[in-house]
Write a protein that holds these residues in place. Structure first.
Motif, PDB file in Angstrom:
ATOM      1  N   LYS A 217       0.829  -1.204   0.000  1.00 51.46           N
ATOM      2  CA  LYS A 217       0.000   0.000   0.000  1.00 51.46           C
ATOM      3  C   LYS A 217       0.870   1.265   0.000  1.00 51.46           C
ATOM      4  N   LEU A 218       1.932   1.242   0.795  1.00 49.40           N
ATOM      5  CA  LEU A 218       2.840   2.391   0.840  1.00 49.40           C
ATOM      6  C   LEU A 218       3.515   2.625  -0.513  1.00 49.40           C
ATOM      7  N   ILE A 219       3.827   1.519  -1.210  1.00 50.86           N
ATOM      8  CA  ILE A 219       4.503   1.647  -2.503  1.00 50.86           C
ATOM      9  C   ILE A 219       3.537   2.086  -3.594  1.00 50.86           C
ATOM     10  N   VAL A 220       2.363   1.433  -3.651  1.00 54.20           N
ATOM     11  CA  VAL A 220       1.410   1.699  -4.725  1.00 54.20           C
ATOM     12  C   VAL A 220       0.803   3.082  -4.604  1.00 54.20           C
ATOM     13  N   PHE A 221       0.485   3.487  -3.394  1.00 53.73           N
ATOM     14  CA  PHE A 221      -0.199   4.759  -3.203  1.00 53.73           C
ATOM     15  C   PHE A 221       0.726   5.836  -2.627  1.00 53.73           C
ATOM     16  N   ARG A 222       2.011   5.737  -2.943  1.00 53.01           N
ATOM     17  CA  ARG A 222       2.971   6.682  -2.369  1.00 53.01           C
ATOM     18  C   ARG A 222       2.721   8.118  -2.811  1.00 53.01           C
ATOM     19  N   LYS A 223       2.140   8.311  -4.011  1.00 51.18           N
ATOM     20  CA  LYS A 223       1.879   9.667  -4.486  1.00 51.18           C
ATOM     21  C   LYS A 223       0.547  10.188  -3.981  1.00 51.18           C
ATOM     22  N   ALA A 224      -0.374   9.262  -3.759  1.00 48.91           N
ATOM     23  CA  ALA A 224      -1.702   9.682  -3.312  1.00 48.91           C
ATOM     24  C   ALA A 224      -1.714  10.027  -1.840  1.00 48.91           C
ATOM     25  N   GLU A 225      -0.798   9.435  -1.062  1.00 56.44           N
ATOM     26  CA  GLU A 225      -0.779   9.675   0.372  1.00 56.44           C
ATOM     27  C   GLU A 225       0.507  10.391   0.754  1.00 56.44           C
ATOM     28  N   VAL A 226       0.362  11.352   1.615  1.00 57.04           N
ATOM     29  CA  VAL A 226       1.530  12.102   2.073  1.00 57.04           C
ATOM     30  C   VAL A 226       2.233  11.310   3.168  1.00 57.04           C
ATOM     31  N   GLU A 227       3.491  11.049   2.974  1.00 58.22           N
ATOM     32  CA  GLU A 227       4.247  10.301   3.969  1.00 58.22           C
ATOM     33  C   GLU A 227       4.458  11.163   5.202  1.00 58.22           C
ATOM     34  N   LYS A 228       4.260  10.543   6.334  1.00 61.45           N
ATOM     35  CA  LYS A 228       4.516  11.246   7.579  1.00 61.45           C
ATOM     36  C   LYS A 228       4.974  10.238   8.638  1.00 61.45           C
ATOM     37  N   THR A 229       5.744  10.735   9.548  1.00 59.49           N
ATOM     38  CA  THR A 229       6.250   9.881  10.607  1.00 59.49           C
ATOM     39  C   THR A 229       5.214   9.782  11.718  1.00 59.49           C
ATOM     40  N   MET A 230       4.875   8.555  12.099  1.00 60.63           N
ATOM     41  CA  MET A 230       3.911   8.366  13.173  1.00 60.63           C
ATOM     42  C   MET A 230       4.547   8.731  14.504  1.00 60.63           C
TER      43      MET A 230
END
Length: 496
Positions: A217-230
């Motif tokens: 999911k992180l790889i496929v939707f990397r552009k759709a979701e903004v990465e953030k540190t939990m």
């Protein structure tokens, strides 16, 4: 008796024994938190080191590893949705959503509190209820086992998400996958390759189903979701939160004790069973699976509640309660101790020492959990771009190290794709795993019972225990259907 207890306490309360138990607990927590590195592996690898140790310290080391690894599986389950052990898969259902909400520390603390309470209650039960529960386990035959497993399978209704139908579809797929390999009569099913003749192992299916979909999911939707540190955020469990979970903790501990005392069931079934019961009786049942702290309390108290209980049939009857206690049986024999009724006559002092050591290990588990928690919480602060390849390599290495099998690695990757597709289709993964774990046990005891009765199905209603489980199955099914009807009515009212 009091003098024997004092002598045993004096023998256990030495610096050497404390260091041995602390090392076992600490090592178990770390190993349990690594995906694929199971408690069975930890106990098995430590067994050769016990050959030259005294009997009681050697057993205490193995028990400490067992307890530590059982709790340790919840750490990675909560922080990265990668259950370190099969029994922690249920913890990931609510633990990981809480970590995503910035409450990973709160989830870890509740898991620790529940684990320690469940473990302590399990130890008390081992000391005071060993004989009665062992006698009950002796009276449980294939028909009773089968009804018990079917009853445990009804927990599917409690972890089916928003759709009972999709949950049943997921469970059916799990049961289907559980039939791969050789059956009890030597017939092969779905054995397309030589490796498939031995069936599919739980570890690659578990890790692939729960961990890899998140990575994909992180790889496929990397552009759709903004990465953030939990962030860990608020890591304090308030008094009100703990009190609201106390009922589930006590009930989960009891479930773990009862199911752990019956050989062959284990902490995984106990955790899911406790989770389902907690959801059915909770005021926040709709929040389960979305970050409900009570779900963590229920599952963790149950799987740690099995730790001491699995020792009941081992010590009283000489029958291992699960795979790990099977390894411990070998350790007892190596040390010249024969588990069973004669153990309490010939080696009573050693038994008392073991009981006292197990009680002390519950305290050490709390300390080790607190210290390890601070170390592992940094996992949640690692950016996803770095965490994804690290977790993937860890999963592959952990699975390969179990049996040095590339087939298991293939199963891991295939189940990751399957789990990702299930995620896209909103099919819950938990019923799949429950059915996959319970499927072989249901089939084996079903076929044994029918073989005993020469095909007469009335054998499943031939004892009071069977009737009790049948009544519980009908009760759970009726409550679940009524809940589903209430949900559908409320949805129609909202749409209107």
């Amino acid at each position: 008796m009091l003098s024997d207890l004092l002598v045993a306490l004096q023998a256990v309360a030495t610096l050497q024994n404390f260091l041995i138990m602390a090392a076992g607990i600490w090592g178990g927590v770390i190993i349990g938190a690594i995906p694929g590195m199971t408690g069975t592996m930890a106990v098995t690898l430590a067994l050769p080191f016990t050959f030259y140790m005294d009997p009681v310290p050697s057993i205490l080391l193995l028990v400490a590893l067992y307890k530590g690894s059982t709790y340790g599986g919840s750490v990675s389950a909560i922080l990265i949705k990668t259950p370190g052990t099969a029994s922690a898969a249920c913890t990931a259902l609510d633990g990981y959503p809480l970590a995503q909400q910035g409450k990973g520390g709160k989830a870890l603390n509740m898991a620790l509190y529940s684990s320690c309470i469940g473990d302590f209650i399990s130890n008390i039960s081992l000391i005071f209820l060993a004989a009665p529960l062992a006698l009950l386990a002796m009276r449980v035959g294939p028909p009773e086992y089968c009804m018990l497993m079917i009853f445990a399978l009804t927990t599917v209704a409690g972890v089916s998400g928003n759709s009972l139908l999709l949950g049943l579809v997921s469970a059916c797929l799990g049961l289907l996958l559980a039939t791969v390999g050789e059956d009890m009569y030597g017939s092969f099913r779905f054995a397309l390759t030589d490796d498939m003749q031995g069936g599919l192992s739980v570890a690659p299916v578990l890790i692939g189903l729960f961990a890899l979909p998140e990575l994909i999911k992180l790889i496929v939707f990397r552009k759709a979701e903004v990465e953030k540190t939990m962030g860990i955020g608020d890591d304090r469990v308030s008094g009100a939160e703990f009190r609201s979970c106390l009922k589930s903790i006590i009930r989960g501990s009891g479930i773990g004790v009862v199911l752990g005392a019956v050989p062959g069931i284990g902490p995984s079934a106990a955790a899911f069973f406790s989770y389902g019961e907690a959801q059915r009786g909770s005021k926040n049942s709709d929040n389960f699976g979305k970050g409900e702290i009570e779900g963590i309390a229920a599952s963790e108290s149950a799987n740690n509640g099995c730790c001491g209980a699995t020792m009941i049939p081992l010590l009283a009857l000489g029958v291992p309660g699960d795979v790990i206690t099977g390894v411990m049986l070998g350790a007892f024999m190596i040390q010249g101790l024969t588990p069973g009724p004669l153990l309490f006559q010939n080696n009573l002092n050693e038994v008392y020492m073991l009981f006292i050591g197990m009680l002390l290990s519950s305290v050490l588990l709390f300390g080790a959990g607190k210290m390890t928690m601070r170390m592992f919480t940094y996992i949640a602060r690692v950016p996803a771009t770095l965490l994804t390849p690290a977790v993937l390599l860890l999963c592959i290495f952990g699975i390969y190290s179990i049996s040095n099998s590339m087939f298991d690695v293939t199963v891991l990757l295939v189940m990751g794709v399957v789990g990702f597709l299930m995620m896209l289709l909103s099919i819950p993964a938990a019923p799949f795993l429950i059915a996959f774990i319970l499927g072989p046990m249901i089939e084996e005891n079903l076929r044994r019972a029918l073989a005993i009765s020469h095909g007469d199905a009335t054998i499943f209603f031939s004892s009071p225990i069977c009737w009790i489980f049948a009544a519980l199955i009908l009760f759970v099914v009726s409550v679940t259907l009524r809940r589903e009807l209430a949900k559908s009515k409320s949805k129609r009212a909202l749409n209107a």
